[in-house]
Design a protein around this motif. Structure first.
Motif, short mmCIF file in Angstrom:
data_model
loop_
_atom_site.label_atom_id
_atom_site.label_comp_id
_atom_site.label_asym_id
_atom_site.label_seq_id
_atom_site.Cartn_x
_atom_site.Cartn_y
_atom_site.Cartn_z
N VAL A 110 21.87 -29.91 16.95
CA VAL A 110 21.02 -31.02 16.50
C VAL A 110 21.90 -32.26 16.46
O VAL A 110 22.95 -32.25 15.83
N ARG A 111 21.47 -33.29 17.17
CA ARG A 111 22.30 -34.49 17.20
C ARG A 111 22.19 -35.25 15.89
O ARG A 111 21.10 -35.43 15.37
N ARG A 112 23.34 -35.67 15.37
CA ARG A 112 23.35 -36.38 14.09
C ARG A 112 22.84 -37.80 14.26
O ARG A 112 23.22 -38.49 15.20
N GLY A 113 21.97 -38.26 13.38
CA GLY A 113 21.53 -39.64 13.40
C GLY A 113 22.46 -40.50 12.55
O GLY A 113 23.45 -40.02 12.02
N HIS A 114 22.17 -41.77 12.45
CA HIS A 114 22.94 -42.63 11.54
C HIS A 114 22.07 -43.79 11.09
O HIS A 114 20.95 -43.97 11.58
N LEU A 115 22.58 -44.60 10.19
CA LEU A 115 21.79 -45.71 9.65
C LEU A 115 21.49 -46.74 10.74
O LEU A 115 22.31 -46.98 11.62
N HIS A 116 20.32 -47.35 10.63
CA HIS A 116 19.94 -48.40 11.57
C HIS A 116 20.90 -49.58 11.40
O HIS A 116 21.41 -49.84 10.31
N LEU A 117 21.11 -50.29 12.51
CA LEU A 117 22.05 -51.41 12.50
C LEU A 117 21.73 -52.42 11.39
O LEU A 117 22.64 -52.91 10.70
#
Ligand code: FA5
Length: 344
Positions: free
Chosen positions: A102-109
């Protein structure tokens, strides 16, 4: 070739061949990690972007996303080619094969920029304040010295949740109502920043969107002057952009809730002042408005304007991100293209 592209170069040369030679899905996962994972080529190149000269950042950003696409495409092609061999007897499902992960997401710019700004202001002694996005007429307009017939209302047309004065309810057009809510609920001195989402009835173009974010700052104390306002803005601009070539410009402006008022703009990083589509040929990108709190605003919240002085400003968060990362289209923030979002 800039530093980010130099980092990518060996990866770009090696990826298609290495992936095409992979003999199993487990091997493909290992290659994905190597090229796109933590500490991999793409991650290191992205890390290098922030040290580049602003004009080079957009090119480097594109190179990173092209590299990611190249690797993804090669992985998909190879996975499709391996599929028939992966099952028992050359078909079906191989239960022993590795998963895709599962690819890790991150916070929106925009959230990243918001948090960074909050940190800068907390470091300067401010606290973070919040207010509702659905706002009444009093907080969005009236207490800010914008009575119903004031021309400034037409500059901030919005979406109306409930029509009719004085009970009109709107989607807030700026973060300035948080100034009023904070002052109504607290005694001075006040030092707050209020980031959040704002709405206007505006046509989408390279720099304008009907939904965008602002960060508001309010300082109220005894003896505050215009010098405090300019000093605070200069401190945060320097910390945020860390770019010696960036120039700032204050121009006299009008806001009903500040007197005097000014507009802050920074030099356009795309054309360096010669004029382009992004800066509407002006050479400058407007970040926001600022000024000394108008005495009428203090009266509206029950403060004595003879005793208290203050300054306030409100800046666009997308604009800050556009300038910092060389992004020339505001739409890219919210059209949800993972290839754009994953770069930051
Ligand atoms: C205001 O909204 C004032 N409330 C700012 C202020 C606060 C002045 C406190 C004085 C004291 P303005 O309409 O200029 O001002 O918007 C401020 C910034 O929000 C703009 O410079 C821009 O960076 C951003 N902004 C405004 N409209 C949009 C839009 N449609 N899309 C993206 N960003 C926008």
């Amino acid at each position: 070739m800039n530093r980010a592209e130099e980092i990518l170069e060996p990866g770009r040369a090696a990826a298609p061949g290495a992936i095409a030679r992979a003999a199993s899905t487990a091997e493909l996962e290992e290659l994905r990690r190597q090229f796109l994972g933590k500490g991999g080529y793409a991650a290191r190149a992205t890390e290098a972007i922030k040290d580049l000269e602003p004009p080079e950042r957009a090119t480097a950003g594109r190179a990173v996303s092209e590299f990611k696409e190249l690797v993804e495409r090669s992985l998909e092609d190879r996975a499709a080619a391996l599929e028939p061999e992966s099952g028992a007897g050359g078909g079906g499902l191989d239960l022993t094969g590795g998963g895709h992960g599962v690819r890790r997401g991150h916070l929106h710019l925009v959230t990243q920029i918001q948090r960074e700004l909050e940190d800068i202001f907390i470091g300067l002694g401010y606290r973070v304040a919040e207010g509702p996005e659905v706002e009444d007429d009093w907080h969005n307009f009236e207490a800010l010295n914008i009575p119903p017939a004031h021309p400034a209302r037409s500059m901030q047309d919005t979406l109306y949740v409930r029509l009719g004065e004085p009970e009109q309810v709107v989607l807030r057009t700026h973060t300035s109502p948080v100034q009023i809510r904070t002052m109504e609920a607290n005694e001075p001195p006040i030092y707050v920043v209020a980031p959040g989402r704002t709405y206007r009835n505006e046509t989408l173009d390279a720099r304008h969107s009907p939904v965008f974010h602002q960060i508001e700052c309010l300082a109220v104390d005894r003896g505050i002057t215009l010098a405090d306002l300019f000093g605070t803005i200069e401190t945060f601009v320097k910390q945020l952009f860390d770019d010696e070539s960036l120039r700032t410009r204050f121009r006299s402006d009008f806001f009903p809730y500040t007197e005097p008022s000014a507009e802050l703009a920074v030099s356009c990083i795309f054309c360096h002042g010669s004029g382009c589509r992004v800066c509407s040929q002006s050479g400058w990108i407007e970040l926001g408005g600022c000024g000394m709190v108008d005495p009428n605003v203090f009266v509206a919240v029950g403060y004595d304007p003879e005793e208290w002085q203050g300054f306030a400003f409100g800046f666009g968060l997308e604009r800050i991100a556009m300038i910092r990362y060389g992004i020339d289209e505001i739409r890219t923030f919210f059209d949800g293209d993972i290839r754009f979002l994953a770069q930051y």
